[in-house]
Enzyme design. Structure first.
Site, PDB file in Angstrom:
ATOM      1  N   ASP A 180      -1.897   5.699  -3.161  1.00 40.61           N
ATOM      2  CA  ASP A 180      -2.439   6.543  -2.183  1.00 40.61           C
ATOM      3  C   ASP A 180      -1.221   7.489  -1.777  1.00 40.61           C
ATOM      4  O   ASP A 180      -1.628   8.269  -0.842  1.00 40.61           O
ATOM      5  CB  ASP A 180      -3.079   5.817  -0.972  1.00 40.61           C
ATOM      6  CG  ASP A 180      -4.452   5.431  -1.062  1.00 40.61           C
ATOM      7  OD1 ASP A 180      -5.102   5.964  -2.046  1.00 40.61           O
ATOM      8  OD2 ASP A 180      -4.953   4.911  -0.177  1.00 40.61           O
ATOM      9  N   ASP A 227     -13.877   2.776  -5.456  1.00 48.34           N
ATOM     10  CA  ASP A 227     -12.797   1.939  -4.556  1.00 48.34           C
ATOM     11  C   ASP A 227     -13.124   0.793  -3.920  1.00 48.34           C
ATOM     12  O   ASP A 227     -14.195   0.067  -4.083  1.00 48.34           O
ATOM     13  CB  ASP A 227     -12.807   3.161  -3.363  1.00 48.34           C
ATOM     14  CG  ASP A 227     -11.192   3.374  -2.937  1.00 48.34           C
ATOM     15  OD1 ASP A 227     -10.475   2.306  -3.136  1.00 48.34           O
ATOM     16  OD2 ASP A 227     -11.075   4.147  -2.154  1.00 48.34           O
ATOM     17  N   LYS A 287     -15.409   7.569  -8.635  1.00 50.09           N
ATOM     18  CA  LYS A 287     -14.257   6.923  -8.069  1.00 50.09           C
ATOM     19  C   LYS A 287     -14.698   5.674  -7.435  1.00 50.09           C
ATOM     20  O   LYS A 287     -15.202   5.828  -6.375  1.00 50.09           O
ATOM     21  CB  LYS A 287     -13.448   7.808  -6.988  1.00 50.09           C
ATOM     22  CG  LYS A 287     -12.113   7.206  -6.551  1.00 50.09           C
ATOM     23  CD  LYS A 287     -11.218   8.060  -5.742  1.00 50.09           C
ATOM     24  CE  LYS A 287     -10.133   7.723  -5.077  1.00 50.09           C
ATOM     25  NZ  LYS A 287      -9.840   8.521  -4.003  1.00 50.09           N
ATOM     26  N   TRP A 324       0.920  -1.227  -0.112  1.00 50.16           N
ATOM     27  CA  TRP A 324       0.012   0.030  -0.089  1.00 50.16           C
ATOM     28  C   TRP A 324       1.036   1.249  -0.122  1.00 50.16           C
ATOM     29  O   TRP A 324       1.896   1.267   0.705  1.00 50.16           O
ATOM     30  CB  TRP A 324      -0.894  -0.082   1.202  1.00 50.16           C
ATOM     31  CG  TRP A 324      -1.820   1.324   1.204  1.00 50.16           C
ATOM     32  CD1 TRP A 324      -2.812   1.715   0.645  1.00 50.16           C
ATOM     33  CD2 TRP A 324      -1.123   2.356   2.425  1.00 50.16           C
ATOM     34  NE1 TRP A 324      -3.157   2.873   1.017  1.00 50.16           N
ATOM     35  CE2 TRP A 324      -2.211   3.390   2.201  1.00 50.16           C
ATOM     36  CE3 TRP A 324      -0.442   2.738   3.263  1.00 50.16           C
ATOM     37  CZ2 TRP A 324      -2.305   4.588   2.524  1.00 50.16           C
ATOM     38  CZ3 TRP A 324      -0.196   3.732   3.905  1.00 50.16           C
ATOM     39  CH2 TRP A 324      -1.196   4.784   3.659  1.00 50.16           C
ATOM     40  N   ASP A 375     -15.324  12.826  -2.007  1.00 54.77           N
ATOM     41  CA  ASP A 375     -14.497  11.460  -1.862  1.00 54.77           C
ATOM     42  C   ASP A 375     -15.386  11.156  -0.595  1.00 54.77           C
ATOM     43  O   ASP A 375     -16.392  11.379  -0.452  1.00 54.77           O
ATOM     44  CB  ASP A 375     -13.127  11.687  -1.474  1.00 54.77           C
ATOM     45  CG  ASP A 375     -12.384  10.518  -1.945  1.00 54.77           C
ATOM     46  OD1 ASP A 375     -12.424   9.466  -0.930  1.00 54.77           O
ATOM     47  OD2 ASP A 375     -11.553  10.532  -2.877  1.00 54.77           O
ATOM     48  N   ARG A 432      -9.894  -2.447   7.971  1.00 54.81           N
ATOM     49  CA  ARG A 432     -10.559  -1.307   7.999  1.00 54.81           C
ATOM     50  C   ARG A 432     -11.962  -1.152   8.309  1.00 54.81           C
ATOM     51  O   ARG A 432     -13.007  -0.344   7.568  1.00 54.81           O
ATOM     52  CB  ARG A 432     -10.355  -0.573   6.515  1.00 54.81           C
ATOM     53  CG  ARG A 432     -10.110   0.851   6.319  1.00 54.81           C
ATOM     54  CD  ARG A 432     -10.432   1.544   5.121  1.00 54.81           C
ATOM     55  NE  ARG A 432     -10.018   3.093   5.050  1.00 54.81           N
ATOM     56  CZ  ARG A 432     -10.353   3.868   4.254  1.00 54.81           C
ATOM     57  NH1 ARG A 432     -11.274   3.439   3.216  1.00 54.81           N
ATOM     58  NH2 ARG A 432     -10.049   5.106   4.405  1.00 54.81           N
ATOM     59  N   CYS A 440     -10.195   2.215  -8.124  1.00 48.77           N
ATOM     60  CA  CYS A 440      -9.139   2.346  -7.031  1.00 48.77           C
ATOM     61  C   CYS A 440      -9.081   1.170  -5.794  1.00 48.77           C
ATOM     62  O   CYS A 440     -10.288   0.547  -6.059  1.00 48.77           O
ATOM     63  CB  CYS A 440      -9.426   3.714  -6.421  1.00 48.77           C
ATOM     64  SG  CYS A 440      -8.787   4.038  -4.880  1.00 48.77           S
TER      65      CYS A 440
HETATM   66  C1  GLA Z   1      -8.863   4.707  -0.372  1.00 51.46           C
HETATM   67  C2  GLA Z   1      -8.534   5.402  -1.517  1.00 51.46           C
HETATM   68  C3  GLA Z   1      -8.172   6.988  -1.246  1.00 51.46           C
HETATM   69  C4  GLA Z   1      -9.761   7.525  -0.494  1.00 51.46           C
HETATM   70  C5  GLA Z   1      -9.943   6.703   0.604  1.00 51.46           C
HETATM   71  C6  GLA Z   1     -11.194   7.160   1.259  1.00 51.46           C
HETATM   72  O1  GLA Z   1      -7.801   4.626   0.622  1.00 51.46           O
HETATM   73  O2  GLA Z   1      -7.193   5.009  -2.309  1.00 51.46           O
HETATM   74  O3  GLA Z   1      -8.076   7.856  -2.365  1.00 51.46           O
HETATM   75  O4  GLA Z   1     -10.569   7.490  -1.351  1.00 51.46           O
HETATM   76  O5  GLA Z   1      -9.908   5.287   0.343  1.00 51.46           O
HETATM   77  O6  GLA Z   1     -11.385   6.498   2.289  1.00 51.46           O
END
Ligand code: GLA
Length: 727
Positions: free
Chosen positions: A546, A476, A474, A197, A364, A441, A524
């Site tokens: 990130d 994720d 986005k 990561w 976000d 998480r 992502c």
């Molecule tokens: C992940 C994504 C980040 C952001 C966070 C939000 O880590 O890679 O860019 O969007 O989640 O919780």
């Protein structure tokens, strides 16, 4: 491109696939084995490869071939080939584990036949490509179809495998590789990308050994640790010289790439689904398709390999209305405010972004359920109107009124234990019934191997996407799979559930990207944790990491560019000190690193910029908008950096009428000699004007002697020079 079929005494049927820079030759032996005869530089007379003296593996007496010594095109299981098999099976009825694959027939197919449910390279016109299908069969009714596609003007070779049970009893697949390659020379080095990561895509190179080396994922996603790509290169291979045999898997889940040098010094190179805990039952009449593997042979080093992947993936893997369109400049709220926002704060940020002529404002994480941290609410995709101070539509319309499009973050595949969704459907989580489930998480994964859960997700996301004028998503995904099981089918193996999950996810994505063709989707997974060709088929760009620090991004983006087109990389300018590593770099350097030509934007609190910084940012955005058409379509040449720790690359227009050279220093060292950077990929006979100085250069001069680079005498200094053809 061409596919020729020919016949010789020793090999009654032979196949020769030719791309501009490679030949791939196979022959069927008299006892029906499909033998791999050559992959590499083009050969003019493929017939010569089939001479008896070139086939030392055949004994005098037919029928006594020791399979362990034979370069097999696709080896079966349970027989005398004791190297890692391409396919391994079990017939539960009698415990037989043999797959004795013998040639049956072939077909030449126009274009590239498409398969259902998996991401894949495609054609726009049938004449762009040609496909060879070779069918192998085992006496018990197992049929294996090997597909090989080549494209006009490309050195890529796309392979996949389809297994059908034409017999009368069930068969269980334990391993099915998309491609297997037996190479005669083990003096190779393995190049691959490893990471973690916030530290993705580090290039590693090591000699191939006389043992099994594997690059893989069992994480339920392609993962940060390894990427589904590897290349075998000749020692000393660099950007422009040396031989490369590369393989990349069009898949986003558990994968496996293996090299194995056997006792006879033969090198087997396989790529496909991970066989870890994998079993898949095929009933009579059923079939199973492997993901695609994209092989590239290059006799001109890693640079040609990368550009071959870039062209194919940008133009014939990415799809949709955004495929050919340069991307809007965005402001993402994550590093600017994290979870801490309300309506006023967001609009304040949005106004600051609009003043810089940013085109897309992305909200976000933190806008739904009661999510003010990463402890809750995944699954409850209901806007938190109390926090937002309005509906999502109202917020998006406010942003639109400022002259920007509105974008949103989602993490659809997940569920928080603290969510209404989980309370209503605890059995929708992907976990082993009656076993504790590991939280990561503070979240679990939804069981997308189930159609009902896929349908729920399609509906839930459709409601969100329809609830406001949303121009960008986005998508994720922030945890690995563990304790893999399904409440709906507890008897199924972890490997099978993990693959069914991917098929389910691909169905969800296919439905949504078809239903919302105008939305720009960015994938992502905690940064680059699922940055793979599978995702690119649905979402034409991905958040690369990130870690937004400009200096660490050099390795991350440089490594990523080994396989993936810069047009797919999302790169942002963030605040300093950088939030991940605390480094301070100039705005210029942050911009120079971020303008790779794909998703570009800012990820910082725009309201906190000084007037001077705002002025710099305004100019950056203006320049980016002018250049983005060129950047988006340019070809990337990684350059041999003139001094330790430097990073340099050229972005060259396909017609070579224009190029940009970027050079970034890591640490400054006193008493450096002048820096000369040799450019690559430009036309030797063209004259180019460097736009800031107005100086004219001849291409050959820049190719052979290079350009003198002047950088400030500080750490992390950078420069970007633009050259246009002199008319
Ligand atoms: C992940 C994504 C980040 C952001 C966070 C939000 O880590 O890679 O860019 O969007 O989640 O919780």
């Amino acid at each position: 491109m061409s596919i020729q079929i020919f016949h010789t005494d020793l090999y009654p049927t032979c196949f020769h696939l030719q791309t501009p820079g490679s030949s791939y030759v196979m022959g069927v032996s008299q006892d029906g084995l499909l033998i791999h005869l050559h992959y590499g530089a083009p050969v003019a007379q493929a017939e010569n490869l089939t001479r008896a003296e070139n086939s030392p593996w055949f004994p005098a007496k037919p029928g006594e071939t020791l399979l362990d010594h034979v370069p097999l095109e696709y080896s079966g299981s349970g027989m005398a080939d004791l190297r890692p098999a391409a396919i391994s099976v079990e017939w539960p009825e009698d415990g037989d584990n043999i797959a004795d694959l013998r040639y049956q027939d072939y077909a030449l197919l126009p274009g590239k036949p498409q398969m259902e449910g998996l991401p894949q390279v495609y054609t726009e016109k049938e004449e762009e490509a040609q496909t060879l299908r070779i069918t192998l069969c085992d006496a018990k009714g197992l049929q294996v179809d090997l597909f090989y596609t080549i494209f006009d003007n490309s050195d890529a070779l796309i392979r996949r495998t389809r297994v059908s049970n034409k017999g009368t009893s069930p068969v269980v697949l334990h391993r099915i590789m998309s491609s297997a390659l037996d190479l005669p020379d083990p003096r190779m080095e393995l190049v691959h990308l490893h990471g973690a990561w916030a530290r993705e895509f580090n290039e590693e190179r090591m000699p191939v050994g006389h043992f099994c080396q594997c690059i893989s994922s069992t994480k339920g996603a392609s993962g940060h640790q390894h990427n589904p790509f590897a290349a075998l290169v000749t020692p000393g291979c660099n950007e422009s010289a040396g031989e490369v045999y590369a393989a990349s898997l069009v898949y986003s889940g558990n994968f496996l790439i293996e090299t194995d040098v056997d006792a006879m010094d033969q090198l087997r190179f396989t790529i496909g689904l991970n066989d870890w805990c994998f079993s898949w039952q095929l009933l009579p009449g059923e079939e199973f398709c492997s993901p695609e593997a994209v092989l590239v042979y290059s006799a001109q080093g890693l640079g040609h390999m990368s550009r071959t992947y870039h062209r194919l993936y940008q133009n014939r893997l990415c799809r949709g209305s955004w495929r050919d369109r340069p991307r809007p400049v965005l402001l993402n709220t994550w590093e600017g405010v994290y979870f801490d926002f309300n309506r006023d704060k967001l609009l304040h940020l949005a106004k600051a972004a609009a003043e810089q002529e940013i085109e897309l404002f992305v909200l976000d994480d933190g806008w739904f359920g009661h999510r003010d941290s990463d402890n809750s609410s995944l699954g409850d995709w209901i806007p938190n109107e109390k926090k937002l101070g309005c509906t999502l539509r109202e917020l998006a319309e406010d942003v639109n009124r400022l002259g920007m499009k509105f974008g949103l973050w989602v993490e659809p595949e997940m569920v928080s234990p603290d969510s209404d969704l989980y309370r209503a459907h605890p059995d929708w989580a992907l976990c082993r019934p009656n076993r504790p489930a590991t939280l990561a998480r503070t979240q679990l994964i939804l069981d997308l191997s189930r159609t009902d859960v896929q349908d729920y997700l399609i509906d839930a996301m459709s409601s969100v996407f329809e609830s406001a004028p949303i121009a960008y998503i986005k998508w994720d995904m922030n945890r690995n799979m563990t304790e893999i099981g399904s409440f709906a089918s507890p008897e199924k193996s972890a490997g099978e559930i993990a693959h069914r999950y991917m098929l389910g996810l691909y169905r969800v994505m296919e439905t949504l990207v078809t239903r919302f063709p105008d939305i720009l989707f960015e994938s992502c997974a905690s940064g680059g944790g699922r940055f793979d060709p599978g995702m690119m088929y649905y979402m034409p760009q991905a958040w690369t990491s990130d870690d937004s620090d400009a200096i660490q991004r050099l390795d991350i983006q440089g490594g990523c560019s080994l396989v993936y087109p810069p047009s797919c990389m999302s790169c942002h300018v963030s605040a300093v000190p950088n939030h991940q590593v605390g480094r301070v770099t100039s705005l210029d350097t942050r911009w120079n690193v971020a303008v790779m030509g794909g998703g570009f934007g800012y990820e910082l609190n725009m309201t906190a910029l000084s007037d001077e910084e705002k002025e710099v940012v305004r100019k950056q955005i203006c320049t980016y908008k002018e250049d983005r058409g060129f950047l988006f379509t340019s070809e990337l040449y990684r350059l041999e950096a003139p001094a330790d720790g430097m990073f340099a690359y050229a972005q060259v227009a396909p017609d070579k009428s224009r190029f940009a050279v970027t050079c970034i220093r890591r640490m400054f060292r006193a008493q450096r000699a002048p820096l000369w950077l040799r450019v690559d990929g430009i036309a030797p006979d063209k004259q180019y004007v460097e736009t800031s100085s107005g100086e004219t250069y001849i291409g050959s001069e820049l190719l052979s002697r290079g350009i003198h680079i002047v950088l400030d005498d500080v750490d992390f200094a950078s420069t970007r020079l633009n050259f246009v053809e002199k008319k």
